[in-house]
Motif scaffolding. Structure first.
Motif, mmCIF file in Angstrom:
data_model
loop_
_atom_site.group_PDB
_atom_site.id
_atom_site.type_symbol
_atom_site.label_atom_id
_atom_site.label_comp_id
_atom_site.label_asym_id
_atom_site.label_seq_id
_atom_site.Cartn_x
_atom_site.Cartn_y
_atom_site.Cartn_z
ATOM 1 N N GLN A 1 0.818 -1.205 0.000
ATOM 2 C CA GLN A 1 0.000 0.000 0.000
ATOM 3 C C GLN A 1 0.856 1.261 0.000
ATOM 4 O O GLN A 1 0.414 2.315 -0.449
ATOM 5 N N LEU A 2 2.071 1.163 0.544
ATOM 6 C CA LEU A 2 2.909 2.363 0.630
ATOM 7 C C LEU A 2 3.242 2.891 -0.751
ATOM 8 O O LEU A 2 3.163 4.099 -0.993
ATOM 9 N N SER A 3 3.626 2.005 -1.665
ATOM 10 C CA SER A 3 3.945 2.451 -3.021
ATOM 11 C C SER A 3 2.678 2.809 -3.774
ATOM 12 O O SER A 3 2.636 3.810 -4.492
ATOM 13 N N ALA A 4 1.647 1.982 -3.622
ATOM 14 C CA ALA A 4 0.412 2.225 -4.354
ATOM 15 C C ALA A 4 -0.218 3.554 -3.960
ATOM 16 O O ALA A 4 -0.789 4.237 -4.800
ATOM 17 N N ARG A 5 -0.077 3.911 -2.680
ATOM 18 C CA ARG A 5 -0.706 5.159 -2.215
ATOM 19 C C ARG A 5 0.312 6.276 -2.052
ATOM 20 O O ARG A 5 0.051 7.284 -1.448
ATOM 21 N N ARG A 6 1.523 6.088 -2.627
ATOM 22 C CA ARG A 6 2.572 7.113 -2.662
ATOM 23 C C ARG A 6 2.811 7.721 -1.275
ATOM 24 O O ARG A 6 2.590 8.893 -1.027
ATOM 25 N N ALA A 7 3.190 6.852 -0.353
ATOM 26 C CA ALA A 7 3.434 7.281 1.021
ATOM 27 C C ALA A 7 4.616 8.243 1.088
ATOM 28 O O ALA A 7 5.622 8.060 0.412
ATOM 29 N N ARG A 8 4.495 9.298 1.885
ATOM 30 C CA ARG A 8 5.544 10.298 2.064
ATOM 31 C C ARG A 8 5.617 10.701 3.541
ATOM 32 O O ARG A 8 4.628 10.598 4.277
ATOM 33 N N LEU A 9 6.816 11.122 3.950
ATOM 34 C CA LEU A 9 7.009 11.643 5.302
ATOM 35 C C LEU A 9 7.109 13.156 5.219
ATOM 36 O O LEU A 9 7.890 13.700 4.441
ATOM 37 N N LEU A 10 6.296 13.858 6.014
ATOM 38 C CA LEU A 10 6.283 15.318 6.029
ATOM 39 C C LEU A 10 6.563 15.803 7.450
ATOM 40 O O LEU A 10 5.929 15.350 8.412
ATOM 41 N N SER A 11 7.525 16.714 7.580
ATOM 42 C CA SER A 11 7.839 17.298 8.880
ATOM 43 C C SER A 11 7.589 18.792 8.832
ATOM 44 O O SER A 11 7.638 19.413 7.768
ATOM 45 N N GLU A 12 7.319 19.383 9.986
ATOM 46 C CA GLU A 12 6.983 20.796 10.034
ATOM 47 C C GLU A 12 8.166 21.680 9.670
ATOM 48 O O GLU A 12 7.991 22.733 9.067
ATOM 49 N N ARG B 1 21.526 14.488 19.458
ATOM 50 C CA ARG B 1 20.460 14.964 20.329
ATOM 51 C C ARG B 1 20.732 16.386 20.808
ATOM 52 O O ARG B 1 19.827 17.216 20.895
ATOM 53 N N GLU B 2 21.992 16.678 21.114
ATOM 54 C CA GLU B 2 22.311 18.002 21.635
ATOM 55 C C GLU B 2 22.110 19.072 20.563
ATOM 56 O O GLU B 2 21.718 20.201 20.874
ATOM 57 N N GLU B 3 22.366 18.729 19.309
ATOM 58 C CA GLU B 3 22.144 19.691 18.236
ATOM 59 C C GLU B 3 20.665 19.883 17.968
ATOM 60 O O GLU B 3 20.221 20.987 17.657
ATOM 61 N N LEU B 4 19.904 18.806 18.114
ATOM 62 C CA LEU B 4 18.480 18.879 17.814
ATOM 63 C C LEU B 4 17.681 19.520 18.937
ATOM 64 O O LEU B 4 16.781 20.330 18.677
ATOM 65 N N CYS B 5 17.960 19.150 20.181
ATOM 66 C CA CYS B 5 17.093 19.569 21.295
ATOM 67 C C CYS B 5 17.833 20.309 22.404
ATOM 68 O O CYS B 5 17.205 20.703 23.407
ATOM 69 N N GLY B 6 19.125 20.458 22.293
ATOM 70 C CA GLY B 6 19.851 21.176 23.333
ATOM 71 C C GLY B 6 19.770 20.461 24.674
ATOM 72 O O GLY B 6 19.991 19.259 24.793
ATOM 73 N N GLN B 7 19.446 21.230 25.734
ATOM 74 C CA GLN B 7 19.407 20.703 27.091
ATOM 75 C C GLN B 7 18.011 20.254 27.518
ATOM 76 O O GLN B 7 17.773 20.049 28.719
ATOM 77 N N SER B 8 17.095 20.126 26.573
ATOM 78 C CA SER B 8 15.745 19.691 26.945
ATOM 79 C C SER B 8 15.789 18.293 27.548
ATOM 80 O O SER B 8 16.596 17.444 27.148
ATOM 81 N N ALA B 9 14.896 18.073 28.521
ATOM 82 C CA ALA B 9 14.869 16.770 29.185
ATOM 83 C C ALA B 9 14.474 15.662 28.214
ATOM 84 O O ALA B 9 14.953 14.542 28.305
ATOM 85 N N THR B 10 13.598 15.979 27.298
ATOM 86 C CA THR B 10 13.193 14.997 26.288
ATOM 87 C C THR B 10 13.444 15.602 24.909
ATOM 88 O O THR B 10 13.398 16.823 24.741
ATOM 89 N N CYS B 11 13.652 14.724 23.961
ATOM 90 C CA CYS B 11 13.913 15.167 22.585
ATOM 91 C C CYS B 11 13.033 14.332 21.659
ATOM 92 O O CYS B 11 13.302 13.154 21.421
ATOM 93 N N THR B 12 11.969 14.948 21.204
ATOM 94 C CA THR B 12 11.003 14.241 20.366
ATOM 95 C C THR B 12 10.958 14.902 18.993
ATOM 96 O O THR B 12 10.838 16.123 18.884
ATOM 97 N N LEU B 13 11.050 14.075 17.943
ATOM 98 C CA LEU B 13 10.979 14.556 16.556
ATOM 99 C C LEU B 13 9.640 14.109 15.969
ATOM 100 O O LEU B 13 9.453 12.933 15.660
ATOM 101 N N PRO B 14 8.689 15.036 15.821
ATOM 102 C CA PRO B 14 7.387 14.660 15.258
ATOM 103 C C PRO B 14 7.390 14.828 13.736
ATOM 104 O O PRO B 14 8.051 15.709 13.185
ATOM 105 N N PHE B 15 6.631 13.984 13.071
ATOM 106 C CA PHE B 15 6.387 14.131 11.643
ATOM 107 C C PHE B 15 5.112 13.361 11.310
ATOM 108 O O PHE B 15 4.518 12.717 12.181
ATOM 109 N N GLU B 16 4.717 13.468 10.060
ATOM 110 C CA GLU B 16 3.465 12.853 9.623
ATOM 111 C C GLU B 16 3.723 11.929 8.441
ATOM 112 O O GLU B 16 4.493 12.262 7.528
ATOM 113 N N LEU B 17 3.067 10.778 8.476
ATOM 114 C CA LEU B 17 3.060 9.838 7.360
ATOM 115 C C LEU B 17 1.812 10.119 6.535
ATOM 116 O O LEU B 17 0.696 9.972 7.020
#
Length: 732
Positions: free
Chosen positions: A57-68, A91-107
């Motif tokens: 289904q991924l190819s048939a429905r042209r699945a893509r990842l989109l980030s903000e 992690r330090e480049e992405l989130c610095g000193q944050s306690a958690t480092c979460t990368l959200p995106f959409e399929l």
């Protein structure tokens, strides 16, 4: 304000031909975790399985990842449905000193459109050792300091978080005067202090030195070291004291360089040098101090460059006040950045279908795009508008996604290209706008049949024409373009059940030229009617027909035919004329016809030859032979007449009618001896032969005379040339 890195403008295009309804999104996000520093290509999880999708289904429905933010930290393997790391994660480049480092995106999937929210938590590893701000620290301590006195130090900084951050401090080598303590005062404010364990005596020992070691909780642990150099001073028993423990200031993000943020104030009860206070930054978090500078004497904190609310909303600074005796105090400064409307909305195209067919149904999705504004509050509220909404409109999709769709039927022949301008505006004061132009081309559909320039064609060809003669052309135009407008011509039966059209007519399939393939005879066919079809090269092809009339134009190719008197009889027929007949007496009437038409068939009659031409007259139009005068006894009994019948063609054609007239006093003499008639005819024939022989003789005589004259001239010229040569030789 300092801008974030520009988001990548090239986005993957999604096919949204079936995207006619609002998309559906999963209520709860799919969550994963991955260790930082994972190499590119490392497998995170099988996102297709967790989303309940088959890999096909991924190819048939042209699945893509989109980030903000537009960055692709992960990529999707469409063959297996696995989510893999696209680039090395820091992690330090992405989130610095944050306690958690979460990368959200959409399929995002198409056909139909469906969204899955995915969140990947980047787990910290112990890849950074503690680092002290300074390699060597000098402390000046009064010799009168009491046991238990505490002296604040600048702590080491470890970019890792959690258990991988700094867990303990120690002194090496051990000494009897000082110990080290550290802890947390409030939420994020950690402190480290040297504690005096034994009274100091400057006279006994003026200076002390040892190493301060910071150790983190990683496995294996990492450590950092700074040198502590203590100078024992004479009595200065009052340290500076700040008027506030925490100073708070608010600054507009567009404040210019050099603007004063605030002024910190500390007091010292000592006098003289021990009461002179100087200010400096003691510790910086996240490099915040690079945007600020402090005046050592006044304590004013100023900007060294403009701030950016979108990059950091708060800046936390530590200011140290030190008196002339070496005593110091530290306070906390919190700078809050106030947002201004300095960011225009951003429009990012996720999918753009161009061109679109002119038979696309209303509601067809042309483009899918998202808009966002990095400002906050009303400055970040966005409205979207389309200038021309006659054939297209905007339709909200999911969250901040919009669809550009058709709202009415399209016709390429009326308008082949649309230039659509989408304007996104925020609610700031003044508002900022962004425009995006979509150039939509309309592709042709074979919806127009060829149209002939005339409702019917009439062409003319003269009879006895040459084979394959061009007699005209039919012209048809098609409003479509490309193959749909390529017109070919052919002959078709007037009715489907009829046999193929006349084989003597042909039409050029490329340009519509009409040819007559063989000579035509006007007397056999006067007009040919054919049906010409013009077909385009579309699929399916469209065609139209036109009637072509080919009229045969008469040529003067038929001589008159004498019907009466009949010329087949021998001897020629004789008409009886009484001697008593007066002038105007009707002797006979010549009747002739011509197979041609028009002026080619107009006949005129003339008396060509007669025994006594003055006795007879022929009506030019009627063909009637009459007496010109009264008959006399001197006139021959048998009169022979030859009447010429001539048409009006160019050149004219003619025929003759021979007849005899017998002048009789009594019609009982009508039976004349046949021998006499024959004798007279033979005499007339002999006379004709004599005339022909005479004409031939005269012609031969003329030719002989001409030849003799030419020979004489040639010989004379040759003689003159010979004499000229002879005299010329003698002169030499």
């Amino acid at each position: 304000a300092v801008r974030r890195p520009a988001m990548a403008t090239a986005r993957q295009v999604l096919c949204l031909c079936a995207f006619l309804s609002l998309p559906h999104a999963r209520a709860e996000p799919i969550r994963y975790s991955v260790a930082e520093e994972s190499e590119s290509g490392s497998v995170v999880a099988n996102v297709a399985e967790d989303a309940g999708l088959a890999p096909a289904q991924l190819s048939a429905r042209r699945a893509r990842l989109l980030s903000e933010d537009g960055r692709q930290h992960f990529r999707l393997d469409p063959g297996t449905g696995r989510l893999v790391v696209a680039e090395r994660l820091d992690r330090e480049e992405l989130c610095g000193q944050s306690a958690t480092c979460t990368l959200p995106f959409e399929l995002l999937l198409a056909n139909p459109v469906q969204f899955f929210r995915v969140e990947v938590t980047v787990e910290d590893i112990n890849d950074h050792a503690p680092v002290f701000p300074e390699e060597r620290v000098i402390l000046k301590i009064l010799e009168t300091s009491n046991v238990g006195s505490r002296f604040p130090l600048l702590g080491a900084r470890d970019q890792d978080v959690g258990s991988n951050s700094i867990q303990a401090y120690s002194i090496a080598p051990d000494n009897e005067y000082f110990s080290v303590e550290f802890g947390t005062q409030d939420e994020d404010a950690k402190y480290i202090e040297l504690v005096l364990e034994k009274p100091l005596d400057r006279e006994e020992q003026g200076e002390l030195g040892f190493n301060l070691i910071a150790v983190d909780g990683g496995s294996p642990p990492r450590s950092g070291t700074t040198q502590i150099h203590i100078v024992i001073l004479d009595v200065n028993d009052n340290a500076p004291v700040f008027t506030q423990k925490v100073f708070i200031a608010k600054v507009l993000e567009n404040a210019p360089e050099g603007s004063v943020v605030l002024r910190v104030v500390a007091t010292d009860h000592d006098m003289g040098v021990n009461g002179d206070i100087s200010y400096q930054f003691s510790q910086a978090r996240d490099q915040s101090h690079s945007a600020f500078v402090i005046e050592p004497r006044t304590g004013e904190i100023k900007l060294t460059k403009p701030l950016d609310f979108e990059a950091a909303e708060n800046h936390e600074l530590s200011v140290q006040a030190t008196d002339g005796g070496g005593l110091s105090a530290i306070c906390k400064v919190l700078v809050q950045v106030v947002d201004v409307n300095d960011n225009a909305p951003e429009l990012v195209i996720s999918s753009f279908s161009n061109p679109i067919a002119e038979d696309a149904l209303p509601g067809t999705v042309v483009a899918l795009f998202t808009i966002r504004d990095r400002d906050a509050g009303s400055n970040g509220k966005i409205s979207c508008d389309l200038e021309d909404q006659l054939s297209f409109s905007l339709r909200p999709a999911y969250k901040n996604y919009f669809e550009l769709v058709t709202v009415s039927a399209l016709d390429r022949e009326e308008k082949a290209r649309y230039i659509l301008t989408v304007t996104a505006a925020d609610a700031g004061s003044p508002p900022l706008t962004t425009t995006q132009t979509f150039t939509v081309d309309i592709s042709d559909v074979n919806d127009n049949a060829p149209v002939f320039s005339q409702t019917s064609y009439t062409m003319y060809v003269r009879e006895n024409n040459a084979p394959t003669m061009l007699v005209g052309a039919v012209i048809a135009a098609d409003a479509d373009v490309g193959p749909n407008a390529k017109v070919t011509y052919s002959l078709v039966p007037t009715h489907p059940t009829e046999q193929p059209t006349c084989s003597c007519i042909s039409v050029n399939s490329e340009n519509g030229d009409v040819f007559v393939l063989r000579p035509l005879d006007y007397e056999q066919v006067r007009q040919i009617e054919v049906l010409v079809s013009a077909s385009d090269a579309g699929s399916p092809p469209l065609s139209s027909n036109v009637t072509v009339y080919i009229s045969v134009v008469d040529e003067n190719d038929n001589a008159p035919l004498v019907l009466y008197p009949s010329q087949d009889s021998s001897p020629a027929s004789s008409e009886l004329v009484p001697i008593s007949a007066e002038a105007g007496y009707l002797i006979t009437k010549v009747v002739a016809v011509d197979a041609d038409s028009g002026q080619n068939s107009w006949l005129s009659y003339h008396l060509l030859r007669a025994t006594d031409p003055g006795l007879f007259v022929v009506g030019a139009q009627s063909g009637e032979g009459r007496l010109r005068r009264s008959v006399t006894e001197r006139d021959a009994v048998k009169q022979k007449l030859i009447i010429l019948v001539r048409d009006n063609g160019q050149p004219p054609l003619s025929a003759t009618a021979a007849l005899s007239a017998l002048l009789l006093s009594d019609f009982s003499d009508v039976r004349l001896p046949q021998s006499s008639l024959t004798t007279e005819e033979e005499e007339g024939a002999s006379l004709t032969i004599y005339l022909i022989i005479s004409l031939v003789f005269v012609s031969l005589l003329f030719l002989v005379s001409t030849a003799a004259f030419v020979v004489h001239k040639v010989c004379k010229r040759k003689k003159l040339n010979d004499e000229h040569v002879l005299y010329g030789g003698n002169n030499l």
